[in-house]
Design a protein around this motif. Structure first.
Motif, PDB file in Angstrom:
ATOM      1  N   ILE A  78       0.880  -1.105   0.005  1.00  0.00           N
ATOM      2  CA  ILE A  78       0.128  -0.080  -0.001  1.00  0.00           C
ATOM      3  C   ILE A  78       0.895   1.119   0.189  1.00  0.00           C
ATOM      4  O   ILE A  78       0.532   2.331  -0.656  1.00  0.00           O
ATOM      5  N   ASN A  79       1.954   1.482   0.927  1.00  0.00           N
ATOM      6  CA  ASN A  79       2.685   2.360   0.962  1.00  0.00           C
ATOM      7  C   ASN A  79       3.439   2.586  -0.573  1.00  0.00           C
ATOM      8  O   ASN A  79       3.275   3.913  -0.603  1.00  0.00           O
ATOM      9  N   VAL A  80       3.972   1.931  -0.997  1.00  0.00           N
ATOM     10  CA  VAL A  80       4.854   2.152  -2.267  1.00  0.00           C
ATOM     11  C   VAL A  80       3.679   2.170  -3.437  1.00  0.00           C
ATOM     12  O   VAL A  80       3.817   3.349  -4.158  1.00  0.00           O
ATOM     13  N   LEU A  81       2.756   1.110  -3.658  1.00  0.00           N
ATOM     14  CA  LEU A  81       2.145   1.389  -4.731  1.00  0.00           C
ATOM     15  C   LEU A  81       0.866   2.569  -4.867  1.00  0.00           C
ATOM     16  O   LEU A  81       0.848   3.316  -5.592  1.00  0.00           O
ATOM     17  N   GLY A  82       0.450   2.595  -3.466  1.00  0.00           N
ATOM     18  CA  GLY A  82      -0.404   3.568  -3.291  1.00  0.00           C
ATOM     19  C   GLY A  82       0.113   4.949  -3.116  1.00  0.00           C
ATOM     20  O   GLY A  82      -0.374   5.917  -3.673  1.00  0.00           O
ATOM     21  N   GLY A  83       1.489   5.083  -2.785  1.00  0.00           N
ATOM     22  CA  GLY A  83       1.980   6.350  -2.646  1.00  0.00           C
ATOM     23  C   GLY A  83       2.149   6.791  -4.256  1.00  0.00           C
ATOM     24  O   GLY A  83       2.316   8.003  -4.540  1.00  0.00           O
ATOM     25  N   LEU A  84       2.775   5.800  -5.005  1.00  0.00           N
ATOM     26  CA  LEU A  84       3.045   6.090  -6.174  1.00  0.00           C
ATOM     27  C   LEU A  84       1.934   6.548  -7.015  1.00  0.00           C
ATOM     28  O   LEU A  84       1.790   7.489  -7.724  1.00  0.00           O
ATOM     29  N   GLY A  85       0.915   5.729  -6.919  1.00  0.00           N
ATOM     30  CA  GLY A  85      -0.453   6.314  -7.506  1.00  0.00           C
ATOM     31  C   GLY A  85      -1.108   7.450  -7.075  1.00  0.00           C
ATOM     32  O   GLY A  85      -1.306   8.349  -7.902  1.00  0.00           O
ATOM     33  N   LEU A  86      -1.033   7.811  -5.784  1.00  0.00           N
ATOM     34  CA  LEU A  86      -1.374   8.950  -5.270  1.00  0.00           C
ATOM     35  C   LEU A  86      -0.579  10.113  -5.612  1.00  0.00           C
ATOM     36  O   LEU A  86      -0.951  11.311  -6.208  1.00  0.00           O
ATOM     37  N   GLY A  87       1.062   9.955  -5.711  1.00  0.00           N
ATOM     38  CA  GLY A  87       1.921  11.111  -6.107  1.00  0.00           C
ATOM     39  C   GLY A  87       1.470  11.526  -7.667  1.00  0.00           C
ATOM     40  O   GLY A  87       1.525  12.346  -7.951  1.00  0.00           O
ATOM     41  N   LEU A  88       1.125  10.312  -8.426  1.00  0.00           N
ATOM     42  CA  LEU A  88       1.079  10.525  -9.829  1.00  0.00           C
ATOM     43  C   LEU A  88      -0.343  11.311 -10.317  1.00  0.00           C
ATOM     44  O   LEU A  88      -0.425  12.095 -10.841  1.00  0.00           O
ATOM     45  N   ALA A  89      -1.293  10.722  -9.322  1.00  0.00           N
ATOM     46  CA  ALA A  89      -2.745  11.249  -9.439  1.00  0.00           C
ATOM     47  C   ALA A  89      -2.795  12.869  -9.259  1.00  0.00           C
ATOM     48  O   ALA A  89      -3.179  13.558  -9.908  1.00  0.00           O
ATOM     49  N   LEU A  90      -2.103  13.158  -7.814  1.00  0.00           N
ATOM     50  CA  LEU A  90      -2.044  14.656  -7.479  1.00  0.00           C
ATOM     51  C   LEU A  90      -1.227  15.242  -8.505  1.00  0.00           C
ATOM     52  O   LEU A  90      -1.265  16.641  -8.631  1.00  0.00           O
ATOM     53  N   TYR A  91      -0.183  14.608  -9.335  1.00  0.00           N
ATOM     54  CA  TYR A  91       0.767  15.598 -10.276  1.00  0.00           C
ATOM     55  C   TYR A  91      -0.193  15.865 -11.261  1.00  0.00           C
ATOM     56  O   TYR A  91      -0.111  16.723 -12.113  1.00  0.00           O
ATOM     57  N   LEU A  92      -1.146  14.872 -11.736  1.00  0.00           N
ATOM     58  CA  LEU A  92      -1.766  14.977 -12.983  1.00  0.00           C
ATOM     59  C   LEU A  92      -2.944  16.110 -12.770  1.00  0.00           C
ATOM     60  O   LEU A  92      -3.390  16.363 -13.812  1.00  0.00           O
ATOM     61  N   MET A  93      -3.281  15.978 -11.384  1.00  0.00           N
ATOM     62  CA  MET A  93      -4.491  17.133 -11.165  1.00  0.00           C
ATOM     63  C   MET A  93      -4.042  18.735 -11.489  1.00  0.00           C
ATOM     64  O   MET A  93      -2.932  19.014 -11.182  1.00  0.00           O
ATOM     65  N   ASP A  94      -5.149  19.156 -11.368  1.00  0.00           N
ATOM     66  CA  ASP A  94      -4.832  20.771 -11.302  1.00  0.00           C
ATOM     67  C   ASP A  94      -4.435  21.315  -9.933  1.00  0.00           C
ATOM     68  O   ASP A  94      -4.953  20.563  -8.964  1.00  0.00           O
ATOM     69  N   GLU A  95      -3.723  21.907  -9.798  1.00  0.00           N
ATOM     70  CA  GLU A  95      -3.164  22.406  -8.561  1.00  0.00           C
ATOM     71  C   GLU A  95      -4.450  22.879  -7.419  1.00  0.00           C
ATOM     72  O   GLU A  95      -4.152  22.508  -6.323  1.00  0.00           O
ATOM     73  N   VAL A  96      -5.298  23.674  -8.157  1.00  0.00           N
ATOM     74  CA  VAL A  96      -6.445  23.920  -7.088  1.00  0.00           C
ATOM     75  C   VAL A  96      -7.017  22.768  -6.377  1.00  0.00           C
ATOM     76  O   VAL A  96      -7.466  22.878  -5.318  1.00  0.00           O
ATOM     77  N   LEU A  97      -7.220  21.652  -7.120  1.00  0.00           N
ATOM     78  CA  LEU A  97      -7.465  20.388  -6.702  1.00  0.00           C
ATOM     79  C   LEU A  97      -6.746  19.728  -5.935  1.00  0.00           C
ATOM     80  O   LEU A  97      -6.865  19.095  -4.660  1.00  0.00           O
ATOM     81  N   SER A  98      -5.419  19.722  -6.355  1.00  0.00           N
ATOM     82  CA  SER A  98      -4.634  19.042  -5.850  1.00  0.00           C
ATOM     83  C   SER A  98      -3.905  19.496  -4.490  1.00  0.00           C
ATOM     84  O   SER A  98      -3.874  18.447  -3.444  1.00  0.00           O
ATOM     85  N   LEU A  99      -3.785  20.382  -4.145  1.00  0.00           N
ATOM     86  CA  LEU A  99      -3.403  21.008  -2.917  1.00  0.00           C
ATOM     87  C   LEU A  99      -4.338  20.272  -1.731  1.00  0.00           C
ATOM     88  O   LEU A  99      -3.999  20.001  -0.631  1.00  0.00           O
ATOM     89  N   PRO A 100      -5.519  20.744  -1.839  1.00  0.00           N
ATOM     90  CA  PRO A 100      -6.533  20.380  -0.530  1.00  0.00           C
ATOM     91  C   PRO A 100      -6.293  18.649  -0.579  1.00  0.00           C
ATOM     92  O   PRO A 100      -6.256  18.264   0.465  1.00  0.00           O
ATOM     93  N   TYR A 101      -6.120  18.038  -1.661  1.00  0.00           N
ATOM     94  CA  TYR A 101      -6.068  16.691  -1.465  1.00  0.00           C
ATOM     95  C   TYR A 101      -4.626  16.094  -0.670  1.00  0.00           C
ATOM     96  O   TYR A 101      -4.820  15.112   0.053  1.00  0.00           O
TER      97      TYR A 101
END
Lengths: 310, 332, 581
Positions: free
Chosen positions: A84-107
């Motif tokens: 979870i920590n590695v794959l989840g972290g990777l997925g999460l980091g990626l998703a947040l990178y792809l998102m718009d900053e306005v959405l990404s920061l609160p998440y």
């Protein structure tokens, strides 16, 4: 001619000093203490060298009727939480990178909250979430939805053990652990030169192609790092498990990992000699697993030589 | 030795090269990574937001309950959110330092402001030490040749296998030993030493991780940047400080968060070294929750919420640093 | 750009702080080292230089000894020290507890004040100063570990009030002062009316290491409304003369089981019996004593696993959980959300509690008023109305009822007085002085005040007499008592909020339980054994193990640690023919 000091050394001095004073020396001292009968912090009475602490520790492990549960819990817990920590972290980091900053920061803030919260408060929140009575958050929701018809003691009911206790441990730790990967990967993606992404995009690559062929390969170092780091963390720390066990949110033995077991055996009774011996054993196991992980992840190949100096 | 003319031309060539690189790193404005729009941005955003939101729902719920509890007369966990009484009483009690009530609503009072200041000093101290030390070392390991480089990196991550709680036995022994040299009569020096030792000891725990992290970020900087500066005649240290550091801001921001949190939330080290004279928010909360049998939890909820605010603020600040590195580019 | 500047500012501040602190620390070290080599430091200025030329040495009194007359002993000590040029003795004190127990620390401050008054009256130029008294919220265990750590760097307090159980491990490490001889001198004067059972709490291997400070007891609470319901439905009056019947051993746990079953089967309450969560120690340990068992062998000093008693205890819990009289997950209930609310709203007939619960229920919102639906505190009148209490009944006919206490005690560090001049030469004198402080801190009125405001039981008869004295309690309520201003200010609010005739009456009455009190072993490895017993109780309640399996589990856990096995005697066999109820 002057003898030229390697400038690398100058850059490394502060780090090496700190590591020497606060890691290497204590490490040696700690191993030494493991061979003494030190008790109740009484540093004035160290006693003579003996291997008794180790003998006692191993005797306990082989004779304790609960030790088997602890080992199984540790393996399951470490494997799943690491994933979870590695794959989840990777997925999460990626998703947040792809998102718009306005959405990404609160998440990012939301997902970082568990890491920011004092351990005691975080444990308290989960303790009430999984509380056995109908007052527990999960029970009250499920009762309302009609999924269950009587409140369940999620972490301790013998009918549900050991799986539910494991799920609780993994969940509680996963939510904290995943944010580590998230921050590392998110920052790593951002340090990839943007023109590479743009160029791929111009060439007509799809998002998933960009992710697989441009982004992921660039953060290989960070993946190795997060994996090994989290592996060692999971093997040696127990802060987020400790209170859950103490408060009875999870079963004492189906909820204890090896590190917590060692802590309970060695630290609660104020026998620092035994504790140090236990820590030494922990370290040896951790170090071996860590080295294996580094080999598997081909760490050496990533230590590319600096491209020459001028 | 080259003659001055050809050297000058190499210089100007490299300068142009750096200019190009900088130009590339400096887009007009930061609007996410998609300069070239080929897919529906809105759809992707929506999808990701939905997935992450659902996965984070339990956490979100817990924190809503936490914040609500800080205003309630009981620690909320579910249906009781409708029956609880809400007021700002808990917050008032917290700032007055009044915690768990005992018989007759009596309290032990605490100087909460002092506690917050202590926490800030420890957290910012740890951040400062970690940043300086690991940014230097990470650079050396990423960019410089020396013997035992690979071994050092391996050793460093394996150091993490030694848990702080085990290490502390020995670190504490050293502490006691060195404390003997500080005159007890000089309380200020004594306390300062306690504080400084704690900060360095705690920072040291973060060092291996930080160096590893920083090395990864330094690795990504194109070599041309450094070469050109070195050719310009700048010293290695100057290059590090003026050219390279600005390029690893994303890494620094990540590092700063971890270091700050490490200092902010530390329990064991602060507890062992500083107690009872100096207390931080974390040890304070731990102490209150520790007696869960009798403690009044809504005030703990308020303390927990209060505890989160500076960390969120710090996080947002470091994130700005990160984005600035992306949109603002490198300054000369 | 703004945020970059902010960051820069933050960075600079941090560096300044760190650098400043470091510089000051270093400079502090440099400047003070030379001063310590000089004879006088600013804090202890004139005396040494000014007094040495004066011919005081010619009339130096003899080295004092304790006689049992506190005033005389104090004067002798003060004269002696004063003649040595020491005009002031500094001591430190730490303690912990709930906020109402501040006298665990401030009784020492008050004692110093009282001793100073005696000195003043006799015109002696000597003062006792209590430096930075610490009172910490929470339990004594953490305080004990802090003491241990502080001891290593000699920053420990001279006096600490903490649970008696720390005596054994502390003595083993040499942290505590042996005060046997001092106590002998005072046995027939100041210490005459101390409860005998509590003096055993401060005795370890035949030597005395402290004085009792306060104590509690563990009554069994019975809900009067549930009992009334049982009477209505079945005609059995559970509470009629119950306290006496329990005291005589006529009502045992077999009867408790019967009554609990009646309560649940007739729908009078949801549960029959509730008890604490998370630990077998100390409340549930009472079962072992109630079944005639023991935990420590007085002859060998070893711990004991009394198999028959432990088996019977586990059987009672197992049986009650199977019959749904005790919840199977009792050990993981939540205090604030489940246990207290259930007890105060009458969801159980019996609650295995402690004397402190009487006021706990008056201090937090546990009670849901059936009329208004409001969640609130109970009033003292309501607590008295709802709860009847008895001793913890005997396990079975032929056994005796019990209760259990865990007294707090005053402990004196073996290095007490360490912050005073000429310590190595004069340490005996300083030790005596600390002892006098502690004796004075246990003045009957101080003990009585502490008991009343913190809902603890007194440790000496004279204090119990004061608590029962209505006129004196009235005066206390108005704060018309002799106390130093500092201490009076500390407790004024607490007194105002807690001195309530119903609660004081409860304390005076509950003190009678102390006649039956037992103590848990003071053995360093007792906590380890108690942890194992907790796991055994938890597993029988949940039905994971039968009582017999649980006993086997306890034995195998003991044997798993060679150090524990060495100090635990396993006595007796599982009585397989035993019947319950």
């Amino acid at each position: 001619m002057r003898v030229r000091l390697n400038p690398a050394f100058l850059f490394l001095i502060p780090a090496l000093t700190l590591i020497l004073v606060f890691y290497v020396v204590p490490l040696i001292l700690s191993v030494y203490i493991g061979f003494t009968p030190l008790q109740r912090w009484n540093l004035n009475r160290m006693g003579s060298i003996t291997a008794y602490n180790f003998e006692r520790l191993f005797y306990m492990m082989f004779h304790d009727p609960d030790f088997g549960k602890v080992i199984r819990t540790t393996i399951v817990f470490t494997a799943f939480t690491l994933a979870i920590n590695v794959l989840g972290g990777l997925g999460l980091g990626l998703a947040l990178y792809l998102m718009d900053e306005v959405l990404s920061l609160p998440y990012r803030i939301l997902w970082l909250l568990p890491r920011m919260t004092p351990v005691a408060v975080y444990s308290l929140l989960w303790y009430y979430f999984f509380l056995g009575g109908e007052e527990g958050t999960l029970n009250s929701i499920l009762l309302r939805l009609g999924v269950i018809n009587e409140p369940l003691s999620w972490g301790t009911d013998p009918r549900l053990l050991p799986e539910t206790a494991w799920v609780i441990l993994i969940l509680v730790n996963g939510f904290v652990g995943v944010s580590f990967g998230m921050i590392v990967f998110y920052s790593a993606f951002h340090s990839i030169p943007r023109e590479q992404v743009v160029a791929a995009r111009v060439d007509g690559a799809t998002t998933s192609q960009i992710v697989r062929h441009v982004l992921i390969p660039q953060v290989r170092w960070h993946i190795v790092y997060v994996t090994v780091w989290q592996l060692l963390s999971l093997l040696t720390t127990f802060a987020h498990i400790f209170l859950l066990v103490e408060w009875g949110a999870v079963h004492r033995w189906w909820g204890s990992t090896w590190a917590l077991y060692v802590f309970n055996v060695a630290f609660k009774t104020y026998e620092q000699g035994l504790a140090a011996a236990a820590a030494t054993v922990l370290v040896i196991i951790g170090a071996i697993l860590g080295l294996v992980a580094l080999r598997i992840l081909k760490f050496k190949e990533m230590m590319v030589e600096p491209k020459g100096e001028i | 030795m080259q003659d001055s003319r050809s050297r000058a031309s190499v210089k100007s060539l490299l300068k142009r090269e750096i200019g190009k690189i900088r130009g590339r790193l400096k887009p007009p404005a930061y609007r996410g990574v998609w300069d070239v729009e080929t897919i529906d941005r809105r759809r992707l955003n929506l999808l990701l937001a939905l997935v992450l939101g659902l996965a984070g729902l339990p956490v979100f719920m817990l924190y809503v309950l936490l914040v609500m509890s800080s205003f309630a007369n009981t620690m909320l966990s579910g249906p009781d959110i409708f029956s609880a009484r809400y007021s700002i009483e808990n917050w008032r009690m917290l700032f007055e330092g009044r915690l768990s009530p005992a018989a007759g609503q009596q309290y032990t009072t605490r100087d909460i402001i002092m506690i917050i200041v202590n926490t800030l000093v420890v957290a910012l101290g740890v951040t400062a030490v970690v940043l300086v030390v690991s940014v230097m070392a990470g650079y050396a390991i990423s960019r410089m040749r020396f013997r035992g480089r690979t071994r050092l990196m391996e050793l460093m991550i394996l150091l993490h296998a030694f848990p702080g709680v085990a290490l502390i036995i020995a670190v504490y022994a050293i502490y006691v030993w060195t404390l003997g040299f500080i005159p007890t009569e000089n309380t200020f020096a004594y306390k300062s030493y306690m504080m400084v030792y704690t900060v360095f000891a705690r920072a040291a725990l973060e060092i291996p991780m930080s160096i590893w992290l920083m090395k990864g970020f330094f690795d990504k900087i194109p070599w041309e940047v450094e070469w050109s500066a070195l050719v310009d005649g700048a010293s290695r240290f100057k290059v590090w400080r003026e050219i390279i550091i600005p390029l690893v801001k994303p890494g620094i921001s990540a590092l700063a968060i971890f270091a700050f949190l490490a200092g902010w939330e530390d329990l064991i080290y602060v507890h062992v070294f500083l107690y009872p004279e100096i207390k931080t928010l974390a040890t304070f909360i731990e102490e209150v929750v520790g007696s869960i049998e009798t403690t009044y939890l809504p005030v703990v909820a308020a303390a927990g919420t209060l505890y989160l605010l500076p960390t969120i603020l710090f996080f947002v600040l470091t994130q700005q640093l990160l984005l600035q590195a992306l949109s603002g580019g490198v300054k000369a | 750009m703004v945020s970059q500047r902010n960051l820069l500012i933050i960075g600079i501040i941090v560096i300044i702080i760190v650098a400043g602190v470091a510089i000051i620390a270093l400079r502090g070290k440099e400047t003070t080292t030379p001063t310590t080599t000089q004879p006088s430091t600013p804090s202890t200025p004139a005396p040494q230089t000014t007094t040495s030329p004066t011919p005081t040495e010619t009339k130096t009194p003899e080295k004092p000894k304790l006689t049992g007359n506190l005033e005389q002993d104090l004067i002798n000590i003060a004269r002696y020290l004063s003649a040595k040029g020491i005009k002031e003795a500094k001591f430190t004190v730490w303690s912990a507890g709930d906020p109402n127990s501040v006298l665990r620390t401030y009784a020492i401050v008050e004692a110093a004040y009282r001793l100073n008054k005696i000195l003043e009256k006799n015109g002696i130029d000597f003062k006792i100063v209590i430096v930075n008294p610490q009172f910490k919220r929470g339990g004594g265990d953490e305080l004990a570990s802090d003491f241990i750590k502080a001891f290593q760097s000699k920053t420990n307090p001279d006096i600490m009030a903490n649970s008696f159980k720390h005596i054994a491990p502390f003595v083993e490490e040499g942290y505590l002062l042996d005060i046997t001889d001092y106590v002998k001198a005072y046995k027939n004067t100041e210490l005459k009316d101390y409860y005998e059972s509590l003096m055993t709490a401060v005795t370890y291997k035949g030597r005395i290491y402290g004085l009792p400070q306060d104590t509690e007891a563990r009554p069994l609470y019975w809900r009067t409304d549930v009992a009334a319901c049982i009477k209505e439905k079945t005609g059995v009056d559970v509470l009629a003369g119950l306290a006496e019947k329990v005291e005589k051993g006529e009502v045992t746990w077999k009867d408790v089981y019967k009554y609990a079953k009646m309560a649940v089967e007739n729908g009078c309450s949801e549960w029959g019996v509730l008890h604490r969560k998370g630990s077998a120690h100390p409340d549930l340990i009472q079962f072992i004593f109630a079944f005639g068992g023991m935990l420590e062998d007085p002859n060998t000093g070893k711990l004991v696993l009394d198999v028959p008693a432990v088996y019977k205890w586990l059987y009672v819990e197992w049986k009650m959980a199977r019959d749904k009289l005790i919840p199977a997950d009792m050990m993981s209930w939540d205090w604030a959300k489940q246990i207290h609310p259930s007890v105060v709203s009458g969801k159980t007939l019996v609650w295995i509690g402690g004397t402190w619960h009487w006021t706990e229920w008056q201090s937090k919102d546990y009670y849901k008023d059936p009329k208004t639906g409001e969640v609130r505190k109970l009033t003292a009148e309501e607590v008295k109305k709802f709860f009847y209490y008895t001793l913890f009944p005997a396990g079975e006919p032929g056994q005796k009822p019990v209760t259990l206490s865990q007294p707090f005690v005053w402990l004196i560090a073996s290095n007490a007085g360490k912050d005073n001049p000429n310590y190595d030469e004069l340490k005996d004198i300083y030790h005596m002085l600390v002892f006098l402080l502690v004796v004075k801190a246990n003045d009957p009125d101080l003990v009585a005040i502490h008991s009343i405001i913190s809902a603890h039981l007194p440790i000496r008869e004279k204090a119990a007499e004061l608590i029962a004295d209505k006129a004196w309690v009235d005066k206390l309520a108005k704060l018309e008592i002799e106390l130093s201003d500092e201490v009076k200010a500390k407790i004024a609010e607490i007194v105002e909020a807690t001195v309530n005739p119903i609660n004081v009456e409860f304390l005076a009455d509950a003190s009678k339980l102390l006649k039956y009190t037992h103590l848990t072993p003071m053995h360093p490895r007792y906590p380890q054994l108690a942890d194992i017993l907790r796991d055994a109780v938890d597993s029988v309640l949940r039905g994971e193990r039968t009582p017999e399996e649980a006993v086997q589990y306890v034995i195998s856990k003991i044997k798993a640690d060679p150090e524990l096995a060495k100090v635990v005697e396993i006595k007796g066999e599982v009585p397989s023919s035993w019947q319950f109820p």
